[in-house]
Design a protein around this motif. Structure first.
Motif, PDB file in Angstrom:
ATOM      1  N   ALA A   1       0.841  -1.208   0.000  1.00 46.81           N
ATOM      2  CA  ALA A   1       0.000   0.000   0.000  1.00 46.81           C
ATOM      3  C   ALA A   1       0.870   1.250   0.000  1.00 46.81           C
ATOM      4  O   ALA A   1       0.607   2.203  -0.743  1.00 46.81           O
ATOM      5  N   ARG A   2       1.898   1.263   0.832  1.00 43.28           N
ATOM      6  CA  ARG A   2       2.828   2.394   0.865  1.00 43.28           C
ATOM      7  C   ARG A   2       3.541   2.566  -0.475  1.00 43.28           C
ATOM      8  O   ARG A   2       3.598   3.676  -1.027  1.00 43.28           O
ATOM      9  N   ASN A   3       4.077   1.492  -0.994  1.00 44.19           N
ATOM     10  CA  ASN A   3       4.875   1.564  -2.221  1.00 44.19           C
ATOM     11  C   ASN A   3       4.055   1.989  -3.432  1.00 44.19           C
ATOM     12  O   ASN A   3       4.542   2.736  -4.292  1.00 44.19           O
ATOM     13  N   ARG A   4       2.811   1.521  -3.495  1.00 46.50           N
ATOM     14  CA  ARG A   4       1.983   1.764  -4.675  1.00 46.50           C
ATOM     15  C   ARG A   4       1.005   2.919  -4.491  1.00 46.50           C
ATOM     16  O   ARG A   4       0.272   3.260  -5.418  1.00 46.50           O
ATOM     17  N   GLY A   5       0.982   3.516  -3.311  1.00 46.25           N
ATOM     18  CA  GLY A   5       0.059   4.618  -3.079  1.00 46.25           C
ATOM     19  C   GLY A   5      -1.388   4.170  -3.068  1.00 46.25           C
ATOM     20  O   GLY A   5      -2.284   4.904  -3.509  1.00 46.25           O
ATOM     21  N   LEU A   6      -1.634   2.975  -2.549  1.00 42.55           N
ATOM     22  CA  LEU A   6      -2.983   2.420  -2.476  1.00 42.55           C
ATOM     23  C   LEU A   6      -3.439   2.361  -1.026  1.00 42.55           C
ATOM     24  O   LEU A   6      -2.623   2.402  -0.102  1.00 42.55           O
ATOM     25  N   SER A   7      -4.728   2.235  -0.809  1.00 41.89           N
ATOM     26  CA  SER A   7      -5.223   2.048   0.551  1.00 41.89           C
ATOM     27  C   SER A   7      -4.938   0.614   0.984  1.00 41.89           C
ATOM     28  O   SER A   7      -4.909  -0.309   0.163  1.00 41.89           O
ATOM     29  N   THR A   8      -4.730   0.429   2.291  1.00 36.67           N
ATOM     30  CA  THR A   8      -4.501  -0.927   2.782  1.00 36.67           C
ATOM     31  C   THR A   8      -5.720  -1.810   2.530  1.00 36.67           C
ATOM     32  O   THR A   8      -5.574  -3.003   2.266  1.00 36.67           O
ATOM     33  N   LYS A   9      -6.905  -1.212   2.577  1.00 34.12           N
ATOM     34  CA  LYS A   9      -8.109  -1.989   2.330  1.00 34.12           C
ATOM     35  C   LYS A   9      -8.124  -2.543   0.907  1.00 34.12           C
ATOM     36  O   LYS A   9      -8.473  -3.711   0.682  1.00 34.12           O
ATOM     37  N   LYS A  10      -7.719  -1.705  -0.043  1.00 32.92           N
ATOM     38  CA  LYS A  10      -7.740  -2.153  -1.440  1.00 32.92           C
ATOM     39  C   LYS A  10      -6.751  -3.295  -1.659  1.00 32.92           C
ATOM     40  O   LYS A  10      -7.047  -4.268  -2.371  1.00 32.92           O
ATOM     41  N   VAL A  11      -5.595  -3.205  -1.028  1.00 29.63           N
ATOM     42  CA  VAL A  11      -4.599  -4.268  -1.163  1.00 29.63           C
ATOM     43  C   VAL A  11      -5.072  -5.526  -0.450  1.00 29.63           C
ATOM     44  O   VAL A  11      -4.996  -6.638  -0.985  1.00 29.63           O
ATOM     45  N   ARG A  12      -5.600  -5.367   0.763  1.00 29.28           N
ATOM     46  CA  ARG A  12      -6.077  -6.516   1.527  1.00 29.28           C
ATOM     47  C   ARG A  12      -7.223  -7.210   0.815  1.00 29.28           C
ATOM     48  O   ARG A  12      -7.349  -8.442   0.855  1.00 29.28           O
ATOM     49  N   ASP A  13      -8.058  -6.441   0.154  1.00 31.45           N
ATOM     50  CA  ASP A  13      -9.224  -7.007  -0.528  1.00 31.45           C
ATOM     51  C   ASP A  13      -8.854  -7.862  -1.745  1.00 31.45           C
ATOM     52  O   ASP A  13      -9.725  -8.541  -2.301  1.00 31.45           O
ATOM     53  N   THR A  14      -7.598  -7.814  -2.168  1.00 32.85           N
ATOM     54  CA  THR A  14      -7.184  -8.714  -3.253  1.00 32.85           C
ATOM     55  C   THR A  14      -7.134 -10.159  -2.770  1.00 32.85           C
ATOM     56  O   THR A  14      -7.075 -11.085  -3.584  1.00 32.85           O
ATOM     57  N   GLU A  15      -7.161 -10.364  -1.437  1.00 34.65           N
ATOM     58  CA  GLU A  15      -7.184 -11.709  -0.847  1.00 34.65           C
ATOM     59  C   GLU A  15      -6.038 -12.581  -1.349  1.00 34.65           C
ATOM     60  O   GLU A  15      -6.195 -13.790  -1.566  1.00 34.65           O
ATOM     61  N   ALA A  16      -4.876 -11.951  -1.565  1.00 31.38           N
ATOM     62  CA  ALA A  16      -3.665 -12.669  -2.004  1.00 31.38           C
ATOM     63  C   ALA A  16      -3.840 -13.341  -3.357  1.00 31.38           C
ATOM     64  O   ALA A  16      -3.147 -14.316  -3.675  1.00 31.38           O
ATOM     65  N   GLY A  17      -4.752 -12.820  -4.168  1.00 33.71           N
ATOM     66  CA  GLY A  17      -4.972 -13.384  -5.492  1.00 33.71           C
ATOM     67  C   GLY A  17      -3.865 -13.032  -6.469  1.00 33.71           C
ATOM     68  O   GLY A  17      -3.136 -12.062  -6.291  1.00 33.71           O
ATOM     69  N   CYS A  18      -3.734 -13.858  -7.500  1.00 34.93           N
ATOM     70  CA  CYS A  18      -2.799 -13.592  -8.608  1.00 34.93           C
ATOM     71  C   CYS A  18      -3.615 -13.061  -9.785  1.00 34.93           C
ATOM     72  O   CYS A  18      -4.638 -13.640 -10.137  1.00 34.93           O
ATOM     73  N   PHE A  19      -3.135 -11.970 -10.382  1.00 36.15           N
ATOM     74  CA  PHE A  19      -3.924 -11.297 -11.412  1.00 36.15           C
ATOM     75  C   PHE A  19      -3.140 -11.172 -12.714  1.00 36.15           C
ATOM     76  O   PHE A  19      -1.986 -10.754 -12.705  1.00 36.15           O
TER      77      PHE A  19
END
Length: 294
Positions: A247-265
């Motif tokens: 989240a810090r590195n990409r300028g994203l919210s922690t919620k948005k990163v967490r909501d990926t549920e460790a998926g591969c995209f």
């Protein structure tokens, strides 16, 4: 039969930043040698000794007159640092070797490239499913803290998952080919319970220990619920550190990163989620970086 305890110690009962598919391949490949016969069927699965080389090396960019013992190549002012295979804390090599890359080698190459007067930009050439936790976040923090000294691009060739994605996220720009992928922002802890197999074999294992938690999570007995809860807390801590870092590195919210549920995209979806910046073939990405520093 050798049980390879040094490998077992790096696979079991330790947090891993590793894509689930790669974890299954590792278990299949080493399972029999670790005494786990149920993981010996690996038909159709292959583990590359070394990842593919970026096509740019065939296009005349390599500075042939440069004599160096560094762990990277300088191509028209761009240092290309290879990150292929499983990631480990220490490999003792500057370049990928035997299907793995060490954080120690990546760190040394990166710092040297920053100080190299021949280097105008750095391309991290990634094709990795991730790997060990130790060493990963220290390297990622170093890369994040030195942002701006020179352009640093993560060029996925084909994919950067888990620990490899942590490295990519610290770069200024991430490209991924249309068949490649990014993500797997999560952690895993693998525990093997041999107690039933030992019982069936007529073997009795006695653990003489001092301290109730000594040998917690050992493979000779079923894991207790309190021990499982403690392991879960440890893996949750690593997972949250990973989420916060991305989240810090990409300028994203922690919620948005967490909501990926460790998926591969895959490429386009990874860009849409903010995990990458552009869908681009590796050679095209390299030319784009060349144009940027021209």
């Amino acid at each position: 039969m050798r049980t390879l305890p040094h490998i077992a110690a790096r696979v079991f009962n330790t947090p891993l930043l590793l894509d689930s598919a790669k974890a299954e391949v590792i278990l299949a490949a080493v399972g029999d040698r670790l005494g786990v016969s149920s993981f010996t069927n690996i038909d159709g699965l292959t583990v590359p000794v070394r990842g593919p080389q970026m096509a740019i090396e065939d296009e005349g960019y390599l500075a042939a007159d440069r004599e160096t013992d560094s762990g990277y190549d300088v191509l028209k002012g761009i240092a290309k640092i290879d990150v292929f295979g499983t990631l480990v804390q220490k490999s003792g090599y500057l370049r990928p070797c035997s299907g793995m890359t060490g954080y120690d080698g990546i760190r040394q190459n990166y710092l040297q490239a920053l100080d190299d007067s021949d280097v105008k930009a750095i391309a991290i050439d990634l094709n990795s499913p991730g790997g060990e936790v130790p060493g990963c976040f220290d390297l990622v923090d170093l890369m994040y803290e030195t942002r701006g000294e020179k352009p640093v691009w993560a060029i996925c060739n084909e994919y950067a998952y888990s620990a490899a994605y942590a490295i990519a996220s610290a770069c200024d720009y991430i490209t991924v080919p249309r068949t490649g992928g990014v993500g797997s922002v999560g952690a895993v802890w693998i525990h093997m319970d041999f107690s039933k197999a030992i019982e069936d074999a007529g073997v009795k294992v006695t653990l003489v220990k001092y301290g109730d938690r000594k040998m917690e999570g050992n493979p000779y007995e079923a894991m207790s619920e309190p021990a499982k809860d403690r392991f879960q807390k440890s893996i949750d801590m690593v997972g949250e550190l990973f989420v916060d870092t991305v989240a810090r590195n990409r300028g994203l919210s922690t919620k948005k990163v967490r909501d990926t549920e460790a998926g591969c995209f895959l490429a386009a979806e990874g860009v849409e989620l903010g995990l990458a910046d552009s869908v681009m073939a590796p050679d095209a990405a390299f030319r784009a970086l060349l144009k940027k520093i021209a």
